[in-house]
Design an enzyme around this catalytic site. Structure first.
Site, PDB file in Angstrom:
ATOM      1  CG  HIS A   1     -26.832 -27.632 -36.711  1.00 25.81           C
ATOM      2  ND1 HIS A   1     -26.401 -26.803 -35.620  1.00 25.81           N
ATOM      3  CD2 HIS A   1     -26.274 -27.392 -37.674  1.00 25.81           C
ATOM      4  CE1 HIS A   1     -25.291 -26.293 -35.918  1.00 25.81           C
ATOM      5  NE2 HIS A   1     -25.203 -26.479 -37.384  1.00 25.81           N
TER       6      HIS A   1
ATOM      7  CD  GLU B   1     -24.025 -22.944 -39.001  1.00 32.70           C
ATOM      8  OE1 GLU B   1     -23.632 -24.331 -38.843  1.00 32.70           O
ATOM      9  OE2 GLU B   1     -23.069 -22.418 -39.292  1.00 32.70           O
TER      10      GLU B   1
ATOM     11  CG  ASP C   1     -27.146 -23.939 -42.245  1.00 32.43           C
ATOM     12  OD1 ASP C   1     -27.285 -23.542 -41.196  1.00 32.43           O
ATOM     13  OD2 ASP C   1     -26.659 -24.857 -42.962  1.00 32.43           O
TER      14      ASP C   1
ATOM     15  CG  ASP D   1     -24.594 -29.144 -40.847  1.00 31.81           C
ATOM     16  OD1 ASP D   1     -25.385 -28.763 -41.791  1.00 31.81           O
ATOM     17  OD2 ASP D   1     -24.532 -28.369 -39.868  1.00 31.81           O
TER      18      ASP D   1
ATOM     19  CE1 TYR E   1     -22.028 -29.570 -45.881  1.00 31.21           C
ATOM     20  CE2 TYR E   1     -21.195 -31.653 -44.625  1.00 31.21           C
ATOM     21  CZ  TYR E   1     -22.001 -30.431 -44.896  1.00 31.21           C
ATOM     22  OH  TYR E   1     -22.924 -30.361 -43.908  1.00 31.21           O
TER      23      TYR E   1
ATOM     24  CG  HIS F   1     -26.250 -28.534 -46.086  1.00 32.07           C
ATOM     25  ND1 HIS F   1     -27.167 -27.528 -46.315  1.00 32.07           N
ATOM     26  CD2 HIS F   1     -25.739 -28.127 -44.903  1.00 32.07           C
ATOM     27  CE1 HIS F   1     -27.174 -26.569 -45.183  1.00 32.07           C
ATOM     28  NE2 HIS F   1     -26.222 -27.000 -44.340  1.00 32.07           N
TER      29      HIS F   1
HETATM   30 FE1  FEO Z   1     -24.034 -26.318 -39.319  1.00 34.84          FE
HETATM   31 FE2  FEO Z   1     -25.745 -26.780 -42.151  1.00 34.84          FE
HETATM   32  O1  FEO Z   1     -25.186 -25.755 -40.702  1.00 34.84           O
END
Ligand code: FEO
Length: 394
Positions: free
Chosen positions: A77, A79, A81, A163, A191, A224
């Site tokens: 991914h 993004e 983070d 994610d 989430y 995460h």
């Molecule tokens: Fe969609 Fe944890 O970034």
């Protein structure tokens, strides 16, 4: 930290994080950015960490492996983070191929303006990592970005889900069986409610697609929060339930108030609901005093939401307007609603709220209820009656 003999977690636990996506998501319990190192005949890095920890990440990674011995990087991914430490890592290994989706190539180039050695992959593409094992790629389009994908390590049966199935939840223990279960599932549903709700049809479709592949999954290694090693299917089952027009036996009353009129209305509507149904979970929140992401979680769990604002300048309060903007984007399904609010002159708030909630797909129980000035005994009785009507309309 070892996950299996040959797979290690090499990410970052961020205990300090309190806001994520700028100010869009509250992280009361911090978060983690999970990066993984596979050491087979080939050495593979799966995802990195958020940019502020890039140098720390690479320095720690050097203690795990000679960076020149990394054969492949997988970017599930784009993004920031997860990709934020890529520039720092790729500075040391500029020619190592980065496996990611075609959309991720566009996105990563857009973020970092680097022409790394990208290898675009599609669902079913594999790379051989040696010792009889492969990494299989599965596109996870719109879960939750167009570029998202998961990677599956055969032999060890680990799904690196990125994610999906994650939580913003810091823990030193990092496995689902070692943490407080109430905290864990509280963060999981928050989430899902705040990030994945609009993508629920994709969630259902993708989970069934993966289940039909009949691949054994021993571990779900998310990007995460904790890693699901104890009965990982439990979080998959939760996602199927949450994606299916989820609701609990809960009615939530959300309001803002200037001089307590709308608060008194909210509290008496609650009296009416309880009078008609003493089993339903009733929750009240002053929106201007409550974390918006916590409110979204409560809406997600509710079968009906009552939303109240005093009329201000022929409109509604900023807090309620902001919440309505969030609600419109999240596209909740299978929920009823009612507007209410006090007023002094014109009383437009209930029309504005009703129109906005209707546009967002809520089934309105009635046209809303407004109360002139502060509620008197008569108005209080009408609020109680509204509560009874709402409870009986379920
Ligand atoms: Fe969609 Fe944890 O970034």
């Amino acid at each position: 930290m070892k996950i299996t003999n040959n797979v290690s977690w090499v990410g970052k636990i961020d205990w300090e994080l309190r806001k994520f996506h700028g100010n869009e998501y509250s992280t009361h319990k911090g978060s983690t950015y999970n990066s993984y190192l596979i050491k087979e005949e080939k050495n593979v890095i799966i995802d990195t960490v958020w940019k502020p920890f890039a140098k720390e990440y690479v320095e720690k990674l050097k203690k795990e492996i000679d960076l020149q011995k990394i054969d492949y990087v997988v970017a599930n991914h784009a993004e920031i983070d997860h990709s934020g430490a890529l520039p720092e890592l790729m500075h040391h290994i500029p020619d190592v191929p980065i496996y990611c989706t075609k959309n991720a190539v566009t996105s990563l180039k857009g973020h970092y303006h680097k022409d790394w050695n990208f290898v675009p992959v599609k669902t079913g593409d594999t790379i051989d990592v040696g010792n009889g094992k492969s990494l299989v790629f599965v596109e996870m389009t719109m879960l939750h970005w167009p570029d998202s994908m998961a990677s599956y390590l055969t032999g060890d049966n680990i799904l690196f889900s990125n994610d999906a199935f994650g939580q913003h939840y810091a823990s030193e223990y990092m496995f689902n069986d070692l943490v407080d279960q109430n905290e864990l599932f509280h963060e999981c549903i928050k989430y899902y409610a705040n990030i994945l709700t609009p993508f629920s049809p994709f969630v259902t479709k993708k989970i069934h697609e993966v289940l039909e592949m009949k691949i054994p999954i021993n571990i779900i290694a998310t990007s995460h929060g904790v890693i699901w090693r104890d009965n990982p299917v439990q979080i998959v089952e939760k996602y199927l339930a949450w994606a299916n027009k989820y609701q609990e036996n809960q009615i939530t009353i959300l309001y803002d108030t200037m001089w307590d009129g709308t608060r008194i209305m909210a509290e008496n509507i609650a009296v009416g609901i309880k009078k008609a149904d003493d089993k339903v979970n009733i929750k009240l929140f002053n929106v201007s005093k409550t974390d918006k992401n916590d409110i979204i979680s409560e809406i997600f769990k509710s079968k009906t939401v009552l939303l109240g604002s005093p009329t201000i300048n022929k409109g509604i309060s900023v807090a309620i307007a902001g919440l309505l903007e969030e609600i419109e984007g999240l596209q909740f399904k299978n929920k009823k609603a009612v507007a209410f609010g006090s007023y002094g002159w014109s009383g437009e708030s209930i029309i504005k709220i009703t129109n906005a909630l209707e546009k967002s797909g809520f089934a309105m129980i009635n046209k809303g209820f407004k109360c002139l000035w502060n509620p008197d005994d008569d108005s209080i009785q009408q609020c109680i009656s509204l509560g009874v009507e709402v409870a009986k309309s379920q």
